[in-house]
Design a protein around this motif. Structure first.
Motif, mmCIF file in Angstrom:
data_model
loop_
_atom_site.group_PDB
_atom_site.id
_atom_site.type_symbol
_atom_site.label_atom_id
_atom_site.label_comp_id
_atom_site.label_asym_id
_atom_site.label_seq_id
_atom_site.Cartn_x
_atom_site.Cartn_y
_atom_site.Cartn_z
ATOM 1 N N TYR A 278 0.621 -1.552 -0.194
ATOM 2 C CA TYR A 278 0.292 0.343 0.032
ATOM 3 C C TYR A 278 0.807 1.194 0.266
ATOM 4 N N VAL A 279 1.779 1.287 1.151
ATOM 5 C CA VAL A 279 2.919 2.448 0.400
ATOM 6 C C VAL A 279 3.293 2.706 -0.576
ATOM 7 N N THR A 280 3.544 1.525 -1.820
ATOM 8 C CA THR A 280 4.495 1.953 -3.134
ATOM 9 C C THR A 280 2.870 2.709 -3.705
ATOM 10 N N GLU A 281 1.463 1.852 -3.652
ATOM 11 C CA GLU A 281 0.021 2.174 -4.253
ATOM 12 C C GLU A 281 0.160 3.774 -4.214
ATOM 13 N N ALA A 282 0.340 4.437 -2.917
ATOM 14 C CA ALA A 282 -0.322 4.831 -2.033
ATOM 15 C C ALA A 282 1.140 6.680 -2.767
ATOM 16 N N SER A 356 1.520 11.944 4.534
ATOM 17 C CA SER A 356 2.952 12.142 4.020
ATOM 18 C C SER A 356 3.521 12.207 1.829
ATOM 19 N N SER A 357 2.730 12.747 1.411
ATOM 20 C CA SER A 357 3.233 12.724 -0.003
ATOM 21 C C SER A 357 3.256 14.675 0.458
ATOM 22 N N ALA A 358 2.994 15.219 0.791
ATOM 23 C CA ALA A 358 3.963 16.537 1.270
ATOM 24 C C ALA A 358 5.330 16.305 1.282
ATOM 25 N N PHE A 359 5.196 15.374 2.294
ATOM 26 C CA PHE A 359 6.671 15.399 2.697
ATOM 27 C C PHE A 359 7.505 13.991 2.142
ATOM 28 N N ASP A 360 7.428 13.624 0.841
ATOM 29 C CA ASP A 360 7.715 12.437 0.050
ATOM 30 C C ASP A 360 7.891 11.908 0.854
ATOM 31 N N LEU A 361 7.162 11.006 1.817
ATOM 32 C CA LEU A 361 7.335 10.010 2.826
ATOM 33 C C LEU A 361 7.533 8.862 2.337
ATOM 34 N N TRP A 362 6.026 8.695 1.634
ATOM 35 C CA TRP A 362 6.235 7.029 0.368
ATOM 36 C C TRP A 362 7.179 6.883 0.120
ATOM 37 N N ARG A 363 7.686 7.339 -1.124
ATOM 38 C CA ARG A 363 9.097 7.578 -0.761
ATOM 39 C C ARG A 363 10.078 7.142 -0.328
ATOM 40 N N SER A 364 10.452 7.934 0.751
ATOM 41 C CA SER A 364 11.330 7.183 1.438
ATOM 42 C C SER A 364 11.288 6.518 2.011
ATOM 43 N N VAL A 365 9.538 5.699 2.361
ATOM 44 C CA VAL A 365 9.964 4.460 3.199
ATOM 45 C C VAL A 365 9.989 3.457 2.505
ATOM 46 N N ALA A 366 9.111 3.436 0.998
ATOM 47 C CA ALA A 366 9.190 2.686 0.034
ATOM 48 C C ALA A 366 11.181 1.864 -0.214
#
Length: 579
Positions: A278-282, A356-366
């Motif tokens: 779900y992180v990479t999907e988001a 999480s989108s605004a702070f680019d967290l999804w990409r960092s976590v993934a």
């Protein structure tokens, strides 16, 4: 060989207590961290104080009016002793940090132990604002594990990284010694240990508990032995720490008496979804979906009332490659929104996910988790990613490196370390190529994808021990670890299999209490920590006095709203806490 070696023992009293490092309420609430006398060579005591400040503020809402220290939690100084070691699981390449805090007021008659795993990928003090603040004043010892993640970064150019006391060291004196492909940049333990630490979170927690009993034997030899039969043990954790204590609940034997898990990152044995999916999907769809009218009032989904440039660019990129078929921004956003809803995302979770989108967290976590699942060394992260200093060489960088152990969160960017792609991204939606690659590691069928999926499969939870009481709390608005994919799914599965689990679902609660000091977030959301403290109280009453476990509850607190742009003070009555 002594299983506790190396063991660092330090005394903490007066102006350097266990819980606040002498900062007290005023110091913890301060917006700036405690300073170092020499930024290029901070002392172990200075690093500890700053690490405690960072971890309190990374988890708890300490903003005025948020309720902490007023009707839940506290900042009281607790004197005692710390015992810190580096422990390695059988078969692991790298150690995890274990730290035991033994208060001077440890109850030698009604012996109690709180075992906690750090939230997120935080360092060893990553659970202090809940486990320490609840357990230490009650006379319980508290043991923490960083569960194989943490802030032991290594600068591969200089070979320097934190030692056991947090100061920079080289060679065998470092707490993390990366192996494998050599590379420039920074090695991060969660991403580059080559151990897939998430698969062993439960074993980390159990080993920490075992070490704590050995430490108690050293601290109180006249009362030894301290055993699972003579020490009441509660495991507690938030986010990744919550997932870790639920994984510990699987471990056989009567070593653990109760578990409290808050917004856990857990993939249940039946149902739910794994984090990487779900992180990479988001990461791909959510920036576009947030342009839909349903999210017009979601904090961070708009800039000065207008759809963000990032949302416009992502919708256009996905339409350009045929992922979305809408002819304009409105149609593209509606389609992205519908796709997220079809895979289980609620509107409340998407709205909170704007942060999480605004702070680019999804990409960092993934990127971090892909590397961990693939057991990749620092020089061979998937999809061409790496971590590096920003800027790479300067006096400022030297000072930043010296503070890594205290300041870092365990997943860059932050503390002077950034996420870098090769080749450098370009165009109006520069993150897209890397995100497509990361998503393909879940959906694809090549060897790299198979390796990541194999790593993810090792993280799936088993049922908790049949007689082990568990209280699980999750916010219905969680946008990082959605309740439907994690805590809620785990609770339904465990209860369907007859496990003694109480589940509290809390409306208007998202993932990050620490961000509720931002007026737009504080007005919309309530903190989850008051419910965590109440759950610990309920578990303690059950274990120590035989009180019944609380039942399931769907809690409906009242958000604070705003008056003239600032939320009014939170009240205990508005939270509608379980009794």
């Amino acid at each position: 060989m002594d299983p506790l070696e190396p063991l660092r023992v330090t005394r903490h009293a007066g102006g350097d207590d266990l819980l606040t490092a002498g900062l007290g309420e005023a110091g913890l609430r301060a917006a700036t961290p405690p300073a170092f006398a020499d930024p290029l060579a901070p002392t172990p005591a200075e690093l500890r104080r700053r690490a405690i400040w960072s971890n309190w503020r990374g988890i708890a809402d300490l903003a005025p009016g948020g309720g902490y220290g007023e009707f839940y939690g506290g900042f009281g100084a607790v004197s005692g002793t710390e015992y810190q070691t580096l422990a390695t699981l059988p078969g692991a390449r790298q150690p995890h940090r274990v730290l035991v805090q033994v208060p001077d007021g440890f109850d030698r008659e009604a012996r109690c132990l709180v075992v906690a795993a750090s939230s997120g990928s935080r360092g060893i003090y990553g659970a202090i604002a809940l486990a320490g603040a609840w357990g230490l004043p009650r006379g319980c010892a508290v043991v923490y594990t960083d569960k194989g993640a943490g802030t032991d970064y290594v600068d591969l150019a200089t070979g320097q990284g934190p030692g056991i006391d947090g100061t920079l060291a080289g060679g065998d004196a470092r707490a993390f010694a990366p192996t494998g492909a050599a590379a420039a940049g920074v090695a991060v333990k969660h991403a580059h240990s080559q151990d897939n630490p998430e698969a062993d979170w439960g074993r980390h927690v159990r080993q920490a508990a075992d070490i704590a009993l050995q430490v108690l034997d050293r601290a109180f030899p006249a009362q030894a032995p301290h055993t699972p039969a003579s020490v009441r043990t509660i495991a507690v954790g938030v986010s990744n720490g919550g997932g870790a204590v639920l994984r510990a609940a699987e471990e056989e034997g009567a070593w653990l008496d109760g578990v409290v898990a808050i917004s856990p990152n857990v993939w249940p044995g039946d149902g739910g979804r794994p984090l990487y999916d779900y992180v990479t999907e988001a990461a791909l769809l959510m920036p576009c979906a947030l342009a839909a009218p349903a999210f017009a009032d979601a904090p961070y989904a708009r800039e000065e009332g207008a759809v963000t440039a990032a949302s416009v660019a992502r919708c256009a990129s996905l339409a350009g490659r045929g992922t979305l078929s809408g002819a304009d921004l409105h149609a593209q956003a509606a389609q992205a929104h519908a796709r997220l809803r079809a895979t289980g995302w609620s509107d409340a979770a998407i709205a909170a996910g704007a942060l999480s989108s605004a702070f680019d967290l999804w990409r960092s976590v993934a990127a971090t988790y892909a590397s961990a699942y693939a057991r990749a060394p620092a020089g061979a992260m998937p999809c061409g990613f790496r971590f590096d200093m920003t800027p790479p060489a300067s006096t400022a960088a030297d000072a930043t490196r010296a503070a890594w152990w205290a300041d870092a969160s365990g997943i860059p960017p932050g503390a002077g370390v950034g996420l870098v792609e090769a080749p450098p991204p370009q165009g109006g939606d520069p993150a897209l190529p890397g995100l497509l690659c990361l998503r393909a590691l879940w959906t694809g069928d090549d060897p790299a994808a198979a390796a990541v999926r194999h790593g993810v499969a090792a993280t799936r939870a088993a049922l908790p021990r049949a007689d082990l009481p568990v209280i699980l709390v999750h916010g219905s608005d969680d946008g990082l670890i959605p309740e439907a994919f994690a805590g809620g799914a785990y609770a339904r599965w465990a209860q369907a299999n007859g496990r003694p689990l109480s589940y509290w679902r809390v409306d208007h609660a998202q993932h990050f209490d620490a961000f509720l000091g931002v007026p737009a977030l504080g007005a919309r959301y309530v903190p989850l920590m008051p419910y965590a403290y109440r759950a610990l109280d309920a578990m303690w009453a059950h274990l120590s006095a035989g009180a019944a476990l609380p039942g399931n509850a769907h809690l409906t607190p009242l958000p604070r709203g705003s008056i003239g742009g600032a939320p009014p003070p939170l009240t205990a009555e508005a939270l509608r806490l379980p009794r």
